[in-house]
Motif scaffolding. Structure first.
Motif, PDB file in Angstrom:
ATOM      1  N   GLN A  16       5.781  36.322  47.955  1.00 48.70           N
ATOM      2  CA  GLN A  16       5.004  35.442  48.678  1.00 48.70           C
ATOM      3  C   GLN A  16       4.160  34.514  47.646  1.00 48.70           C
ATOM      4  OE1 GLN A  16       5.420  33.829  52.054  1.00 48.70           O
ATOM      5  NE2 GLN A  16       7.344  34.758  51.626  1.00 48.70           N
ATOM      6  N   ALA A  17       3.465  35.439  46.790  1.00 53.04           N
ATOM      7  CA  ALA A  17       2.441  34.754  45.717  1.00 53.04           C
ATOM      8  C   ALA A  17       3.115  34.270  44.759  1.00 53.04           C
ATOM      9  CB  ALA A  17       1.608  35.891  45.488  1.00 53.04           C
ATOM     10  N   GLY A  18       4.375  34.443  44.262  1.00 54.83           N
ATOM     11  CA  GLY A  18       5.108  34.038  43.286  1.00 54.83           C
ATOM     12  C   GLY A  18       4.727  34.654  42.097  1.00 54.83           C
ATOM     13  N   GLY A  19       4.409  36.055  42.073  1.00 50.48           N
ATOM     14  CA  GLY A  19       4.049  36.656  40.873  1.00 50.48           C
ATOM     15  C   GLY A  19       2.943  37.609  41.034  1.00 50.48           C
ATOM     16  N   ALA A  20       2.453  38.094  40.033  1.00 51.94           N
ATOM     17  CA  ALA A  20       1.405  39.130  39.960  1.00 51.94           C
ATOM     18  C   ALA A  20       0.402  39.214  40.931  1.00 51.94           C
ATOM     19  CB  ALA A  20       0.821  39.171  38.486  1.00 51.94           C
ATOM     20  N   LEU A  21      -0.010  40.331  41.427  1.00 49.99           N
ATOM     21  CA  LEU A  21      -0.937  40.508  42.360  1.00 49.99           C
ATOM     22  C   LEU A  21      -2.622  41.192  41.389  1.00 49.99           C
ATOM     23  CD1 LEU A  21       0.860  42.640  45.084  1.00 49.99           C
ATOM     24  CD2 LEU A  21       0.187  40.151  45.050  1.00 49.99           C
ATOM     25  N   PRO A  22      -3.676  40.790  42.062  1.00 51.83           N
ATOM     26  CA  PRO A  22      -4.765  41.352  41.240  1.00 51.83           C
ATOM     27  C   PRO A  22      -4.829  42.925  41.346  1.00 51.83           C
ATOM     28  CG  PRO A  22      -5.479  40.150  43.360  1.00 51.83           C
ATOM     29  CD  PRO A  22      -3.887  40.095  43.317  1.00 51.83           C
ATOM     30  N   ASP A  23      -5.490  43.225  40.417  1.00 47.70           N
ATOM     31  CA  ASP A  23      -5.730  44.754  40.443  1.00 47.70           C
ATOM     32  C   ASP A  23      -7.194  45.200  40.940  1.00 47.70           C
ATOM     33  OD1 ASP A  23      -5.798  47.474  39.659  1.00 47.70           O
ATOM     34  OD2 ASP A  23      -6.265  47.372  37.614  1.00 47.70           O
ATOM     35  N   ASP A  24      -7.238  44.759  42.154  1.00 48.01           N
ATOM     36  CA  ASP A  24      -8.390  44.870  42.876  1.00 48.01           C
ATOM     37  C   ASP A  24      -8.072  45.779  44.126  1.00 48.01           C
ATOM     38  OD1 ASP A  24     -10.129  43.953  45.081  1.00 48.01           O
ATOM     39  OD2 ASP A  24     -10.877  42.398  44.191  1.00 48.01           O
ATOM     40  N   PHE A  57       4.413  49.612  39.752  1.00 42.86           N
ATOM     41  CA  PHE A  57       4.061  48.307  38.836  1.00 42.86           C
ATOM     42  C   PHE A  57       3.665  48.548  37.440  1.00 42.86           C
ATOM     43  CE2 PHE A  57       3.741  47.615  43.489  1.00 42.86           C
ATOM     44  CZ  PHE A  57       3.937  46.552  43.761  1.00 42.86           C
ATOM     45  N   SER A  58       3.407  47.644  36.670  1.00 43.84           N
ATOM     46  CA  SER A  58       2.682  47.635  35.438  1.00 43.84           C
ATOM     47  C   SER A  58       1.286  46.776  35.640  1.00 43.84           C
ATOM     48  CB  SER A  58       3.538  47.275  34.261  1.00 43.84           C
ATOM     49  OG  SER A  58       3.840  45.841  34.268  1.00 43.84           O
ATOM     50  N   VAL A  59       0.328  47.366  35.237  1.00 44.68           N
ATOM     51  CA  VAL A  59      -0.984  46.719  35.467  1.00 44.68           C
ATOM     52  C   VAL A  59      -1.296  46.052  33.713  1.00 44.68           C
ATOM     53  CG1 VAL A  59      -3.383  46.884  35.728  1.00 44.68           C
ATOM     54  CG2 VAL A  59      -1.722  48.232  36.893  1.00 44.68           C
ATOM     55  N   GLU A  60      -1.381  44.649  33.756  1.00 46.29           N
ATOM     56  CA  GLU A  60      -1.627  43.823  32.619  1.00 46.29           C
ATOM     57  C   GLU A  60      -2.603  42.985  32.882  1.00 46.29           C
ATOM     58  OE1 GLU A  60       2.254  42.076  31.383  1.00 46.29           O
ATOM     59  OE2 GLU A  60       3.328  44.084  31.791  1.00 46.29           O
ATOM     60  N   ASN A  61      -3.822  42.717  32.086  1.00 41.19           N
ATOM     61  CA  ASN A  61      -4.722  41.917  32.001  1.00 41.19           C
ATOM     62  C   ASN A  61      -5.385  41.729  33.638  1.00 41.19           C
ATOM     63  OD1 ASN A  61      -4.360  41.146  29.403  1.00 41.19           O
ATOM     64  ND2 ASN A  61      -2.755  39.978  29.863  1.00 41.19           N
ATOM     65  N   GLY A  62      -5.475  43.081  34.181  1.00 41.65           N
ATOM     66  CA  GLY A  62      -6.092  42.953  35.447  1.00 41.65           C
ATOM     67  C   GLY A  62      -5.168  42.587  36.708  1.00 41.65           C
ATOM     68  N   MET A  63      -3.911  42.518  36.514  1.00 39.45           N
ATOM     69  CA  MET A  63      -2.852  42.167  37.475  1.00 39.45           C
ATOM     70  C   MET A  63      -1.635  43.060  37.502  1.00 39.45           C
ATOM     71  SD  MET A  63      -4.237  39.185  38.308  1.00 39.45           S
ATOM     72  CE  MET A  63      -2.817  38.204  39.268  1.00 39.45           C
ATOM     73  N   TRP A  64      -1.251  43.401  38.584  1.00 34.44           N
ATOM     74  CA  TRP A  64      -0.256  44.249  38.956  1.00 34.44           C
ATOM     75  C   TRP A  64       1.061  43.223  38.882  1.00 34.44           C
ATOM     76  CZ3 TRP A  64      -0.326  48.652  42.931  1.00 34.44           C
ATOM     77  CH2 TRP A  64      -1.254  49.435  42.571  1.00 34.44           C
ATOM     78  N   LYS A  65       2.004  43.824  38.056  1.00 31.32           N
ATOM     79  CA  LYS A  65       3.277  42.908  37.822  1.00 31.32           C
ATOM     80  C   LYS A  65       4.383  44.009  37.988  1.00 31.32           C
ATOM     81  CE  LYS A  65       3.502  40.344  34.438  1.00 31.32           C
ATOM     82  NZ  LYS A  65       3.522  38.916  34.773  1.00 31.32           N
ATOM     83  N   HIS A  66       5.413  43.364  38.349  1.00 33.33           N
ATOM     84  CA  HIS A  66       6.994  43.948  38.509  1.00 33.33           C
ATOM     85  C   HIS A  66       7.995  43.111  38.188  1.00 33.33           C
ATOM     86  CE1 HIS A  66       9.757  45.631  41.174  1.00 33.33           C
ATOM     87  NE2 HIS A  66       8.855  46.637  41.665  1.00 33.33           N
TER      88      HIS A  66
END
Length: 141
Positions: free
Chosen positions: A68-76, A102-111
């Protein structure tokens, strides 16, 4: 939901999940790709067989929010906990296992798989839109 009514779209390229805004690498778009998400059952089950019911539910909700966000989620942790609908205690317990998916890159959770599928969905949407425009133009010539 239209762009005007969706508060997550208030700022171009900005999204809000769990009450917090953040930027995504893949810009969010409105339309058909927001109302469906491909799930490859075999891959999904292979990836999640080691998860408990609670972990599976949290992961599923995070994947949906990601799409829904269209990409990475914040590592929060507060944002991720809210998305996963878990208590602070439960989130602290399940976070390590979920984070491995997930992979955490630059403070974001990526898939990576979801990024690929989202990019494919955007491309298909563009192609189908152009195909429809071409058909309409040909009809009215």
């Amino acid at each position: 939901m239209t762009k005007e009514k969706d508060p997550r779209l208030a700022a171009k390229g900005s999204n809000s999940i769990g009450g917090q805004s953040y930027q995504t690498e893949i810009q969010r778009t409105s339309g058909c790709i927001q109302i469906w998400m491909p799930t490859f059952i075999g891959d999904y089950l292979k990836e999640t067989m080691m998860l408990s019911t609670v972990e599976h539910g949290a992961y599923s909700l995070l994947r949906i929010a990601y799409w829904q966000a269209g990409g990475a989620l914040p590592d929060d942790d507060e944002v991720l906990r809210n998305i996963s609908k878990t208590s602070s205690h439960v989130w602290k317990k399940i976070r390590p296992k979920i984070a491995k998916l997930f992979s955490v890159e630059n403070g974001m959770w990526k898939h990576a798989q979801l990024d690929q599928e989202y990019a494919r969905a955007l491309e298909n949407k563009k192609k189908n839109t152009q195909r429809a425009k071409n058909a309409a133009e040909a009809r009215w010539r």
